[in-house]
Structures are given as C-alpha cells and as structure tokens.
Design a protein around this motif. Structure first.
Motif, PDB file in Angstrom:
ATOM      1  N   GLU A 179       0.956  -0.936  -0.343  1.00 48.23           N
ATOM      2  CA  GLU A 179       0.072  -0.026  -0.413  1.00 48.23           C
ATOM      3  C   GLU A 179       0.701   1.131   0.280  1.00 48.23           C
ATOM      4  O   GLU A 179       0.274   2.287  -0.459  1.00 48.23           O
ATOM      5  CB  GLU A 179      -1.257  -0.174   1.377  1.00 48.23           C
ATOM      6  CG  GLU A 179      -2.056  -1.049   1.157  1.00 48.23           C
ATOM      7  CD  GLU A 179      -1.373  -2.707   1.786  1.00 48.23           C
ATOM      8  OE1 GLU A 179      -2.637  -3.639   1.745  1.00 48.23           O
ATOM      9  OE2 GLU A 179      -0.345  -2.764   1.676  1.00 48.23           O
ATOM     10  N   ILE A 180       2.323   1.135   0.946  1.00 46.61           N
ATOM     11  CA  ILE A 180       2.446   2.112   0.141  1.00 46.61           C
ATOM     12  C   ILE A 180       3.507   2.565  -0.609  1.00 46.61           C
ATOM     13  O   ILE A 180       3.570   3.448  -1.194  1.00 46.61           O
ATOM     14  CB  ILE A 180       4.290   2.210   2.090  1.00 46.61           C
ATOM     15  CG1 ILE A 180       3.192   2.594   3.307  1.00 46.61           C
ATOM     16  CG2 ILE A 180       5.100   3.483   2.042  1.00 46.61           C
ATOM     17  CD1 ILE A 180       4.104   1.497   4.464  1.00 46.61           C
ATOM     18  N   ARG A 181       3.717   1.119  -1.055  1.00 42.64           N
ATOM     19  CA  ARG A 181       4.642   1.228  -2.469  1.00 42.64           C
ATOM     20  C   ARG A 181       3.630   1.883  -3.515  1.00 42.64           C
ATOM     21  O   ARG A 181       3.925   2.853  -4.285  1.00 42.64           O
ATOM     22  CB  ARG A 181       5.000   0.597  -3.030  1.00 42.64           C
ATOM     23  CG  ARG A 181       5.708   0.109  -3.696  1.00 42.64           C
ATOM     24  CD  ARG A 181       6.198  -0.618  -5.208  1.00 42.64           C
ATOM     25  NE  ARG A 181       7.330  -1.345  -3.530  1.00 42.64           N
ATOM     26  CZ  ARG A 181       7.239  -2.520  -3.213  1.00 42.64           C
ATOM     27  NH1 ARG A 181       6.249  -3.289  -3.027  1.00 42.64           N
ATOM     28  NH2 ARG A 181       8.817  -3.281  -1.954  1.00 42.64           N
ATOM     29  N   ASN A 182       2.298   1.336  -3.972  1.00 43.31           N
ATOM     30  CA  ASN A 182       1.457   1.766  -4.251  1.00 43.31           C
ATOM     31  C   ASN A 182       1.133   3.562  -4.645  1.00 43.31           C
ATOM     32  O   ASN A 182       1.319   4.115  -5.356  1.00 43.31           O
ATOM     33  CB  ASN A 182      -0.166   1.322  -4.485  1.00 43.31           C
ATOM     34  CG  ASN A 182       0.363  -0.239  -4.838  1.00 43.31           C
ATOM     35  OD1 ASN A 182       1.479  -0.212  -5.929  1.00 43.31           O
ATOM     36  ND2 ASN A 182      -0.954  -0.987  -4.255  1.00 43.31           N
ATOM     37  N   MET A 183       0.650   3.850  -3.079  1.00 38.98           N
ATOM     38  CA  MET A 183       0.410   5.214  -3.324  1.00 38.98           C
ATOM     39  C   MET A 183       1.847   5.996  -3.082  1.00 38.98           C
ATOM     40  O   MET A 183       1.515   6.943  -3.833  1.00 38.98           O
ATOM     41  CB  MET A 183       0.337   5.471  -0.891  1.00 38.98           C
ATOM     42  CG  MET A 183      -0.292   7.080  -0.918  1.00 38.98           C
ATOM     43  SD  MET A 183      -0.424   7.542   1.125  1.00 38.98           S
ATOM     44  CE  MET A 183       0.864   6.388   1.346  1.00 38.98           C
ATOM     45  N   MET A 184       3.535   6.308  -3.629  1.00 44.58           N
ATOM     46  CA  MET A 184       4.303   6.387  -3.404  1.00 44.58           C
ATOM     47  C   MET A 184       3.776   6.599  -4.801  1.00 44.58           C
ATOM     48  O   MET A 184       4.936   7.482  -6.004  1.00 44.58           O
ATOM     49  CB  MET A 184       5.799   5.726  -2.857  1.00 44.58           C
ATOM     50  CG  MET A 184       5.981   6.351  -1.445  1.00 44.58           C
ATOM     51  SD  MET A 184       7.077   5.573  -0.699  1.00 44.58           S
ATOM     52  CE  MET A 184       8.501   6.552  -1.597  1.00 44.58           C
ATOM     53  N   ASN A 185       3.857   5.734  -5.561  1.00 44.38           N
ATOM     54  CA  ASN A 185       3.809   5.898  -7.213  1.00 44.38           C
ATOM     55  C   ASN A 185       2.673   6.581  -7.829  1.00 44.38           C
ATOM     56  O   ASN A 185       2.898   7.411  -8.853  1.00 44.38           O
ATOM     57  CB  ASN A 185       3.209   4.275  -7.772  1.00 44.38           C
ATOM     58  CG  ASN A 185       4.663   3.403  -7.344  1.00 44.38           C
ATOM     59  OD1 ASN A 185       5.823   4.170  -6.857  1.00 44.38           O
ATOM     60  ND2 ASN A 185       4.449   1.680  -7.738  1.00 44.38           N
ATOM     61  N   LYS A 186       1.516   6.579  -7.194  1.00 48.76           N
ATOM     62  CA  LYS A 186       0.393   7.401  -7.098  1.00 48.76           C
ATOM     63  C   LYS A 186       1.291   8.710  -7.170  1.00 48.76           C
ATOM     64  O   LYS A 186       0.898   9.950  -8.293  1.00 48.76           O
ATOM     65  CB  LYS A 186      -0.683   7.205  -6.685  1.00 48.76           C
ATOM     66  CG  LYS A 186      -1.158   6.184  -7.048  1.00 48.76           C
ATOM     67  CD  LYS A 186      -2.709   6.179  -6.192  1.00 48.76           C
ATOM     68  CE  LYS A 186      -3.677   5.601  -6.582  1.00 48.76           C
ATOM     69  NZ  LYS A 186      -4.885   5.381  -5.691  1.00 48.76           N
ATOM     70  N   ASN A 187       1.804   9.166  -6.197  1.00 51.74           N
ATOM     71  CA  ASN A 187       2.242  10.619  -6.041  1.00 51.74           C
ATOM     72  C   ASN A 187       3.103  10.403  -6.820  1.00 51.74           C
ATOM     73  O   ASN A 187       3.906  11.909  -7.057  1.00 51.74           O
ATOM     74  CB  ASN A 187       2.810  10.555  -4.454  1.00 51.74           C
ATOM     75  CG  ASN A 187       1.823  10.624  -3.200  1.00 51.74           C
ATOM     76  OD1 ASN A 187       0.759  11.139  -3.759  1.00 51.74           O
ATOM     77  ND2 ASN A 187       2.068  10.425  -2.280  1.00 51.74           N
ATOM     78  N   ILE A 190       1.835  11.948 -10.317  1.00 52.14           N
ATOM     79  CA  ILE A 190       0.965  12.494 -10.383  1.00 52.14           C
ATOM     80  C   ILE A 190       1.982  14.327  -9.903  1.00 52.14           C
ATOM     81  O   ILE A 190       1.984  14.659 -10.978  1.00 52.14           O
ATOM     82  CB  ILE A 190      -0.069  13.320  -8.903  1.00 52.14           C
ATOM     83  CG1 ILE A 190      -0.947  12.332  -8.767  1.00 52.14           C
ATOM     84  CG2 ILE A 190      -0.560  14.813  -8.193  1.00 52.14           C
ATOM     85  CD1 ILE A 190      -2.125  12.184  -7.041  1.00 52.14           C
ATOM     86  N   LYS A 191       2.874  14.214  -9.784  1.00 50.46           N
ATOM     87  CA  LYS A 191       3.955  14.775 -10.228  1.00 50.46           C
ATOM     88  C   LYS A 191       4.776  15.293 -10.931  1.00 50.46           C
ATOM     89  O   LYS A 191       5.178  16.761 -12.157  1.00 50.46           O
ATOM     90  CB  LYS A 191       5.070  14.519  -8.815  1.00 50.46           C
ATOM     91  CG  LYS A 191       4.333  15.593  -7.554  1.00 50.46           C
ATOM     92  CD  LYS A 191       6.133  15.015  -6.388  1.00 50.46           C
ATOM     93  CE  LYS A 191       5.650  14.744  -4.795  1.00 50.46           C
ATOM     94  NZ  LYS A 191       6.533  15.070  -4.350  1.00 50.46           N
ATOM     95  N   SER A 192       4.301  14.119 -11.753  1.00 49.78           N
ATOM     96  CA  SER A 192       5.270  14.419 -12.786  1.00 49.78           C
ATOM     97  C   SER A 192       4.252  14.637 -14.257  1.00 49.78           C
ATOM     98  O   SER A 192       3.216  15.654 -14.415  1.00 49.78           O
ATOM     99  CB  SER A 192       6.035  13.036 -13.807  1.00 49.78           C
ATOM    100  OG  SER A 192       4.849  11.975 -13.397  1.00 49.78           O
TER     101      SER A 192
END
Length: 192
Positions: A179-187, A190-192
């Motif tokens: 879940e942490i990895r998925n959240m970091m990938n989403k972020n 969004i930034k790119s």
C-alpha cells in the motif's frame, strides 16, 4: 477480523506495554498490572505475523522462533504478575526472585532466553524483505536487540521505548509495504 489488523493491534498493545515499562516502578500499579497485561495481549496478537508473510523456509523458521518467544512471554508475564502480587512485601518478592534464579528450567526459557525469541522471530520474518525493503527491515532487525540491550545493559527506559517504537514501526511498514509503494507511485505520477 483481518490478520493484518490483529498484527497492528498486537503492535499497539506491545508498544503501550513498553510505555508503561519505561515509566519505572511497576509496583505502584495498585489495582491492575497494566504493563504486563498489555505486554501479554500484545505478544499473543503478534502471533498473527506468522500468517501474513509469504511462506518459505526462512518464514517457517521465523514462525517457530516467534511462537516460542510468545510462549516465553506468556511465562514471563505470569512470573511478573506473581511478583506484582506481592505489593509492598519485598521479602516475599525477593524469595520468589531467588527461587526463580535458582531454577534454570524456569530462568532460561522464561526470563533470560525465551522472551528474546519473539524479537528474533519477528526480525527473521523481516529478513525476508532485506533486499526489497531494506530500511524497514533494518528497523526491525536492529530495533529488537536494542530493546533488550537498553533494558538489561544500559538500564534506560527511554531508550528501550524508542527501540520498541522503531522495531514496531518497521514491522508496520513491512505489513503495509504494498500500500505504501502504491501510494508513492501515485504521488510520483501526479508530480510528473
């Protein structure tokens, strides 16, 4: 109840017990020994960690060590409940302490070696993730021994509590690593 939820509850109870332990004199808990009740419940709930990680040989060894450590924690808490029951009777408590110290079949499995197997077992579970999640794995692997060192060697309640928090946080991160990895990938997206 989900297994991961039981793991988190176990970590919360376990850390809470170390908050009490770090405060010093447990004999001042007049009506109930909350520290050891939280520790006992937390240790038993930590058994759930044997079921949340993928199965392999290292996991099997970790599960055996964790289970033995939980059994030892139950025994240690039972001994500590008896110690607490003496209240202000220091003579009786010291006689019991001396009896336990003179009984190696109780002293080693339930006081000296056994309880540390819970930390060793959970650290062995964390070792499975040393390549994919090195920081959280190291938090568990290093935090566990520091709990014991800070209590038995350095006699520091605060260092013991901090070590336990690091240990438990590492386990929680490993528990929710996907879940942490998925959240970091989403972020990142969004930034790119």
């Amino acid at each position: 109840m989900q297994t991961r939820t039981l793991c988190i509850l176990g970590l919360i109870f376990f850390v809470t017990s170390y908050i009490f332990f770090s405060q010093g004199s447990l004999s001042e808990q007049k009506h109930i020994d909350l520290a050891h009740w939280f520790n006992l419940i937390g240790a038993v709930l930590l058994f759930s960690f044997n079921h949340v990680f993928s199965k392999n040989k290292l996991n099997s060894i970790a599960s055996v060590l964790t289970t033995l450590g939980i059994i030892a924690h139950v025994g240690l808490c039972t001994i500590d409940f008896m110690m607490w029951s003496f209240g202000s009777n220091d003579i009786g408590r010291n006689e019991l302490r001396e009896q336990i110290n003179n009984t190696p079949l109780i002293l080693y499995p339930f006081v000296i070696i056994g309880p540390s197997l819970l930390f060793v077992g959970l650290a062995t579970h964390a070792l499975n993730f040393i390549k994919t999640n090195p920081i959280s794995s190291l938090m568990v692997i290093i935090g566990g021994p520091f709990v014991g060192l800070s209590y038995f060697i350095w006699n520091s309640g605060i260092l013991m509590l901090v070590s336990c928090i690091i240990f438990a946080s590492g386990l929680a991160i490993l528990l929710y690593r996907n879940e942490i990895r998925n959240m970091m990938n989403k972020n990142s997206l969004i930034k790119s």
